[in-house]
Design a protein around this motif. Structure first.
Motif, PDB file in Angstrom:
ATOM      1  N   LEU A 372     -70.211-114.856 -16.016  1.00 47.57           N
ATOM      2  CA  LEU A 372     -68.962-114.329 -15.479  1.00 47.57           C
ATOM      3  C   LEU A 372     -68.300-115.337 -14.538  1.00 47.57           C
ATOM      4  CD1 LEU A 372     -70.123-110.707 -14.556  1.00 47.57           C
ATOM      5  CD2 LEU A 372     -68.826-111.418 -16.570  1.00 47.57           C
ATOM      6  N   PRO A 373     -66.967-115.332 -14.481  1.00 49.78           N
ATOM      7  CA  PRO A 373     -66.266-116.132 -13.466  1.00 49.78           C
ATOM      8  C   PRO A 373     -66.239-115.351 -12.149  1.00 49.78           C
ATOM      9  CG  PRO A 373     -64.669-115.048 -14.889  1.00 49.78           C
ATOM     10  CD  PRO A 373     -66.030-114.646 -15.396  1.00 49.78           C
ATOM     11  N   TRP A 374     -66.677-115.988 -11.059  1.00 52.57           N
ATOM     12  CA  TRP A 374     -66.816-115.281  -9.792  1.00 52.57           C
ATOM     13  C   TRP A 374     -65.771-115.720  -8.776  1.00 52.57           C
ATOM     14  CZ3 TRP A 374     -70.086-111.230  -9.334  1.00 52.57           C
ATOM     15  CH2 TRP A 374     -71.043-111.082 -10.350  1.00 52.57           C
ATOM     16  N   LEU A 375     -65.385-114.788  -7.923  1.00 52.08           N
ATOM     17  CA  LEU A 375     -64.472-115.058  -6.829  1.00 52.08           C
ATOM     18  C   LEU A 375     -65.113-116.057  -5.871  1.00 52.08           C
ATOM     19  CD1 LEU A 375     -61.744-113.876  -5.603  1.00 52.08           C
ATOM     20  CD2 LEU A 375     -63.230-112.426  -4.203  1.00 52.08           C
ATOM     21  N   ALA A 376     -64.347-117.053  -5.435  1.00 51.44           N
ATOM     22  CA  ALA A 376     -64.831-118.034  -4.461  1.00 51.44           C
ATOM     23  C   ALA A 376     -64.616-117.476  -3.058  1.00 51.44           C
ATOM     24  CB  ALA A 376     -64.098-119.359  -4.635  1.00 51.44           C
ATOM     25  N   SER A 377     -65.612-116.749  -2.554  1.00 48.33           N
ATOM     26  CA  SER A 377     -65.494-116.113  -1.247  1.00 48.33           C
ATOM     27  C   SER A 377     -66.842-116.137  -0.557  1.00 48.33           C
ATOM     28  CB  SER A 377     -65.003-114.671  -1.385  1.00 48.33           C
ATOM     29  OG  SER A 377     -65.043-113.992  -0.150  1.00 48.33           O
ATOM     30  N   THR A 378     -66.847-116.486   0.732  1.00 46.40           N
ATOM     31  CA  THR A 378     -68.096-116.493   1.486  1.00 46.40           C
ATOM     32  C   THR A 378     -68.478-115.102   1.987  1.00 46.40           C
ATOM     33  OG1 THR A 378     -66.763-117.113   3.408  1.00 46.40           O
ATOM     34  CG2 THR A 378     -67.918-118.889   2.255  1.00 46.40           C
ATOM     35  N   THR A 379     -67.544-114.165   1.979  1.00 50.79           N
ATOM     36  CA  THR A 379     -67.802-112.815   2.475  1.00 50.79           C
ATOM     37  C   THR A 379     -68.035-111.820   1.340  1.00 50.79           C
ATOM     38  OG1 THR A 379     -66.531-113.168   4.506  1.00 50.79           O
ATOM     39  CG2 THR A 379     -66.842-110.884   3.800  1.00 50.79           C
ATOM     40  N   PHE A 380     -67.161-111.837   0.328  1.00 49.48           N
ATOM     41  CA  PHE A 380     -67.230-110.860  -0.754  1.00 49.48           C
ATOM     42  C   PHE A 380     -67.770-111.494  -2.029  1.00 49.48           C
ATOM     43  CE2 PHE A 380     -63.702-109.625   2.039  1.00 49.48           C
ATOM     44  CZ  PHE A 380     -64.147-108.377   2.437  1.00 49.48           C
ATOM     45  N   ARG A 381     -68.298-110.656  -2.909  1.00 54.24           N
ATOM     46  CA  ARG A 381     -68.790-111.122  -4.199  1.00 54.24           C
ATOM     47  C   ARG A 381     -68.262-110.186  -5.283  1.00 54.24           C
ATOM     48  NH1 ARG A 381     -73.672-110.245  -7.495  1.00 54.24           N
ATOM     49  NH2 ARG A 381     -73.901-112.069  -8.829  1.00 54.24           N
ATOM     50  N   ALA A 382     -67.546-110.766  -6.238  1.00 50.72           N
ATOM     51  CA  ALA A 382     -67.008-109.966  -7.335  1.00 50.72           C
ATOM     52  C   ALA A 382     -66.581-110.888  -8.463  1.00 50.72           C
ATOM     53  CB  ALA A 382     -65.813-109.145  -6.862  1.00 50.72           C
ATOM     54  N   PRO A 383     -66.664-110.404  -9.704  1.00 52.87           N
ATOM     55  CA  PRO A 383     -66.128-111.202 -10.819  1.00 52.87           C
ATOM     56  C   PRO A 383     -64.608-111.261 -10.750  1.00 52.87           C
ATOM     57  CG  PRO A 383     -67.567-109.402 -11.593  1.00 52.87           C
ATOM     58  CD  PRO A 383     -67.249-109.138 -10.168  1.00 52.87           C
ATOM     59  N   ARG A 384     -64.050-112.366 -11.198  1.00 52.38           N
ATOM     60  CA  ARG A 384     -62.592-112.460 -11.334  1.00 52.38           C
ATOM     61  C   ARG A 384     -62.137-111.842 -12.649  1.00 52.38           C
ATOM     62  NH1 ARG A 384     -61.201-117.228 -12.235  1.00 52.38           N
ATOM     63  NH2 ARG A 384     -63.144-118.396 -12.105  1.00 52.38           N
ATOM     64  N   ARG A 385     -63.078-111.650 -13.578  1.00 52.45           N
ATOM     65  CA  ARG A 385     -62.785-111.026 -14.858  1.00 52.45           C
ATOM     66  C   ARG A 385     -64.048-110.313 -15.325  1.00 52.45           C
ATOM     67  NH1 ARG A 385     -61.723-115.406 -17.474  1.00 52.45           N
ATOM     68  NH2 ARG A 385     -63.780-115.681 -18.377  1.00 52.45           N
ATOM     69  N   LEU A 386     -63.903-109.112 -15.868  1.00 54.36           N
ATOM     70  CA  LEU A 386     -65.039-108.398 -16.462  1.00 54.36           C
ATOM     71  C   LEU A 386     -64.591-107.817 -17.797  1.00 54.36           C
ATOM     72  CD1 LEU A 386     -67.936-107.332 -16.338  1.00 54.36           C
ATOM     73  CD2 LEU A 386     -67.062-105.305 -15.132  1.00 54.36           C
ATOM     74  N   LEU A 387     -64.843-108.556 -18.848  1.00 53.95           N
ATOM     75  CA  LEU A 387     -64.486-108.087 -20.193  1.00 53.95           C
ATOM     76  C   LEU A 387     -65.550-107.109 -20.686  1.00 53.95           C
ATOM     77  CD1 LEU A 387     -63.340-111.411 -21.920  1.00 53.95           C
ATOM     78  CD2 LEU A 387     -61.918-109.637 -20.865  1.00 53.95           C
ATOM     79  N   LEU A 388     -65.087-105.922 -21.055  1.00 52.98           N
ATOM     80  CA  LEU A 388     -65.978-104.886 -21.601  1.00 52.98           C
ATOM     81  C   LEU A 388     -65.607-104.618 -23.043  1.00 52.98           C
ATOM     82  CD1 LEU A 388     -66.133-102.262 -18.677  1.00 52.98           C
ATOM     83  CD2 LEU A 388     -67.749-104.120 -19.176  1.00 52.98           C
TER      84      LEU A 388
END
Length: 391
Positions: A372-388
């Motif tokens: 997955l492509p991930w958000l570049a953040s030192t505080t939060f963690r989340a994918p920038r895209r989630l294809l289902l």
């Protein structure tokens, strides 16, 4: 033999993608670790993080709570003030978060979820974020704050920029700071609009709220509204996305909540523990602290690694197992202590409500991309895209 060259770099793409192996090394071998890359100490064990959260006199939030703070925010929001000012601010702001007000959001949110699902239609593959989680959280936020719906795309774009950190410069870049300034100006315009034309929304209540004759200052309202927009658009959308990811990766759990939606609240709590978007927040030390053989000095910054504490086997048996029957006690998905998340009841209600609707339309799904492509953040963690994909 212990690797003395161990590094913990919260700016690295590897940590964005999977911080949990590094967290385990921290907990087992470096429970109080100086990260040269972050220029702060890292606390990774659940007990140490809880103690820090409860000891605001030592671990202060007054220098900002984000790992990389944005200008002019510290000292003007709930998350960046300590008692006694924090308690007064919280009482005033909480007066707008009554149980009745939260409950009134459920049905409009359900309608927003149905509208988003109609947009997905019968597509065999879709991006959960752009197709669903971003739409429902922006809809909730606009309803809650009384924001004009035509601002949706610009709001989303700036919020995503606000929470990111440049992994090369290891700081908020000009684009990130400009996004925060745009959002602050937007909040000021929204406040003025609601003063002229008040409604039943949260901003209208904030500009009028007072306790014992005391009101929030203009800056405090502006930064609070800015933070609420950031939390609503990014934090909630990211958690909904992480919840979908957890269920997609654990089909047995997904089947259980689809068959019995009353189990959704338990699944939400386990997701808040197992793999949530709120990973790391910071504090500043108000005195020297001796911990695990290390001396942290007054004025040093400290990272509270919530994501690590939630996987600490000292608190949660078999922590790497996603078990919706666990009912985890004292997880750190919403922080803790005086700074426990004010919007936790809204987040819980929103997640259960929208997934009740999502599972009616899409009861079976799996993720398409293994990486997955991930958000570049030192505080939060989340994918920038989630294809289902539907199965």
């Amino acid at each position: 033999m212990l690797d003395t060259a161990f590094r913990f770099d919260p700016y690295s793409p590897e940590i964005d993608a999977d911080p949990f192996p590094a967290y385990k090394i921290l907990r087992d071998h470096h429970p109080c670790f100086w990260s040269e890359e972050a220029r702060m100490w890292v606390l990774s064990r659940h007990a140490d993080i809880v103690e820090a959260l409860n000891d605001w006199q030592t671990y202060s939030s007054t220098k900002g709570n984000l790992m990389d703070e944005v200008p002019n925010r510290a000292g003007a929001t709930l998350g960046t003030t300590d008692p006694p000012r924090h308690d007064r601010m919280r009482a005033i702001i909480q007066s707008a978060f009554t149980k009745r007000n939260v409950g009134a959001l459920a049905e409009p949110l359900r309608q927003t979820a149905r509208h988003a699902l109609a947009g997905i239609g019968e597509a065999r593959e879709f991006d959960f974020i752009t197709g669903f989680s971003a739409k429902v959280t922006v809809g909730l936020l606009f309803n809650m704050l009384g924001m004009p719906l035509e601002d949706e795309a610009e709001i989303r774009r700036n919020v995503v920029l606000m929470v990111q950190t440049d992994p090369v410069t290891r700081a908020k870049g000009p684009e990130n700071i400009a996004a925060f300034e745009w959002m602050s100006a937007y909040a000021a315009r929204l406040m003025e609009l609601r003063r002229r034309d008040p409604g039943e929304d949260l901003v209208s209540r904030l500009v009028q709220a007072e306790i014992d004759g005391e009101r929030l200052s203009e800056r405090e309202i502006q930064m609070t509204v800015t933070t609420l927009i950031m939390a609503g658009v990014e934090s909630l959308s990211s958690f909904l996305t992480m919840f979908a990811l957890n269920l997609a990766d654990h089909p047995q759990a997904r089947e259980m909540v689809v068959a019995d939606p009353s189990r959704l609240p338990d699944a939400v709590e386990e997701s808040l523990r197992f793999n949530t978007s709120a990973q790391r927040f910071r504090r500043v030390l108000m005195r020297d602290v001796d911990l695990h053989g290390q001396v942290m000095k007054k004025g040093d910054f400290v990272c509270l690694a919530y994501g690590s504490g939630n996987r600490d086997e000292r608190q949660f048996p078999n922590p790497d197992l996603y078990d919706i029957d666990r009912r985890p006690k004292n997880h750190l998905g919403f922080g803790g202590g005086v700074h426990v998340c004010l919007g936790s009841s809204i987040a819980r209600m929103a997640t259960v409500t929208v997934f009740e609707e999502f599972h009616k339309a899409v009861p079976v799904y799996r993720r398409v991309e293994s990486v997955l492509p991930w958000l570049a953040s030192t505080t939060f963690r989340a994918p920038r895209r989630l294809l289902l994909a539907r199965d």
